[in-house]
Design an enzyme around this catalytic site. Sequence first.
Site, mmCIF file in Angstrom:
data_model
loop_
_atom_site.group_PDB
_atom_site.id
_atom_site.type_symbol
_atom_site.label_atom_id
_atom_site.label_comp_id
_atom_site.label_asym_id
_atom_site.label_seq_id
_atom_site.Cartn_x
_atom_site.Cartn_y
_atom_site.Cartn_z
ATOM 1 N N GLN A 93 8.593 -2.988 -0.991
ATOM 2 C CA GLN A 93 7.404 -3.561 -1.643
ATOM 3 C C GLN A 93 6.164 -2.992 -0.976
ATOM 4 O O GLN A 93 5.992 -3.113 0.240
ATOM 5 C CB GLN A 93 7.416 -5.097 -1.532
ATOM 6 C CG GLN A 93 6.239 -5.744 -2.262
ATOM 7 C CD GLN A 93 6.282 -7.279 -2.244
ATOM 8 O OE1 GLN A 93 7.190 -7.866 -1.642
ATOM 9 N NE2 GLN A 93 5.318 -7.905 -2.869
ATOM 10 N N SER A 94 5.318 -2.354 -1.773
ATOM 11 C CA SER A 94 4.134 -1.706 -1.198
ATOM 12 C C SER A 94 2.856 -2.458 -1.523
ATOM 13 O O SER A 94 1.849 -2.282 -0.833
ATOM 14 C CB SER A 94 4.032 -0.254 -1.675
ATOM 15 O OG SER A 94 3.890 -0.208 -3.085
ATOM 16 N N HIS A 129 4.802 -8.733 -8.357
ATOM 17 C CA HIS A 129 4.761 -7.975 -9.610
ATOM 18 C C HIS A 129 6.189 -7.637 -10.005
ATOM 19 O O HIS A 129 7.059 -7.450 -9.148
ATOM 20 C CB HIS A 129 3.929 -6.694 -9.478
ATOM 21 C CG HIS A 129 4.328 -5.839 -8.322
ATOM 22 N ND1 HIS A 129 3.971 -6.149 -7.019
ATOM 23 C CD2 HIS A 129 5.085 -4.712 -8.245
ATOM 24 C CE1 HIS A 129 4.469 -5.238 -6.210
ATOM 25 N NE2 HIS A 129 5.163 -4.350 -6.927
HETATM 26 P P1 AMP Z 1 6.138 -1.917 -5.216
HETATM 27 O O1 AMP Z 1 6.526 -0.694 -4.460
HETATM 28 O O2 AMP Z 1 7.280 -2.654 -5.840
HETATM 29 O O3 AMP Z 1 5.221 -2.817 -4.405
HETATM 30 O O4 AMP Z 1 5.295 -1.396 -6.455
HETATM 31 C C1 AMP Z 1 3.923 -1.193 -6.438
HETATM 32 C C2 AMP Z 1 3.621 -0.407 -7.654
HETATM 33 O O5 AMP Z 1 2.236 -0.494 -7.894
HETATM 34 C C3 AMP Z 1 3.978 1.075 -7.544
HETATM 35 O O6 AMP Z 1 4.930 1.423 -8.543
HETATM 36 C C4 AMP Z 1 2.639 1.768 -7.741
HETATM 37 O O7 AMP Z 1 2.751 2.959 -8.491
HETATM 38 C C5 AMP Z 1 1.843 0.714 -8.480
HETATM 39 N N1 AMP Z 1 0.398 0.818 -8.336
HETATM 40 C C6 AMP Z 1 -0.302 0.940 -7.176
HETATM 41 N N2 AMP Z 1 -1.618 1.011 -7.448
HETATM 42 C C7 AMP Z 1 -1.759 0.914 -8.787
HETATM 43 C C8 AMP Z 1 -2.862 0.922 -9.682
HETATM 44 N N3 AMP Z 1 -4.143 1.051 -9.242
HETATM 45 N N4 AMP Z 1 -2.633 0.808 -11.011
HETATM 46 C C9 AMP Z 1 -1.358 0.689 -11.472
HETATM 47 N N5 AMP Z 1 -0.271 0.669 -10.675
HETATM 48 C C10 AMP Z 1 -0.469 0.789 -9.353
#
Ligand code: AMP
Length: 110
Positions: A91-92, A97
């Site tokens: 999770q980043s 989400h």
């Molecule tokens: P996770 O690694 O499950 O936390 O997913 C975070 C997701 O957020 C990743 O797939 C990123 O590509 C997406 N993300 C990060 N910044 C943005 C942004 N500004 N608009 C749309 N998606 C984003």
Amino acid sequence: MCVFCDIIDGKIPSKKHFENDDFIVIDDISHKAKKHYLLIPKRHYACFSEQTKEDCEKLANMLMNLPNLQSSLGLEDGYRLIVNQGGNAGQSVMHLHIHILGGEVLPIAP
Ligand code: AMP
């Protein structure tokens, strides 16, 4: 600072596909499939363990309504939901989400 809160507040642009009082559905900025959306609650909380009962009920209702969005999202032939929770899962963004992936045949998941 939270990137998804800034998107919800309109401070960071996004391609929005759905919005109601409690959720948005936007395009993921870095597609991992032909269609890759993020379902994001408007209230900031990082993970399921921080959910209130009300958050939980709202999310359950939203997921029950997801089939109503299937065709407008181009997911008529199926889709996959992924929720990364915490560091081991990668999770980043620490704002809950749900990834919604589809638009093509997806590789078999573990
Ligand atoms: P996770 O690694 O499950 O936390 O997913 C975070 C997701 O957020 C990743 O797939 C990123 O590509 C997406 N993300 C990060 N910044 C943005 C942004 N500004 N608009 C749309 N998606 C984003």
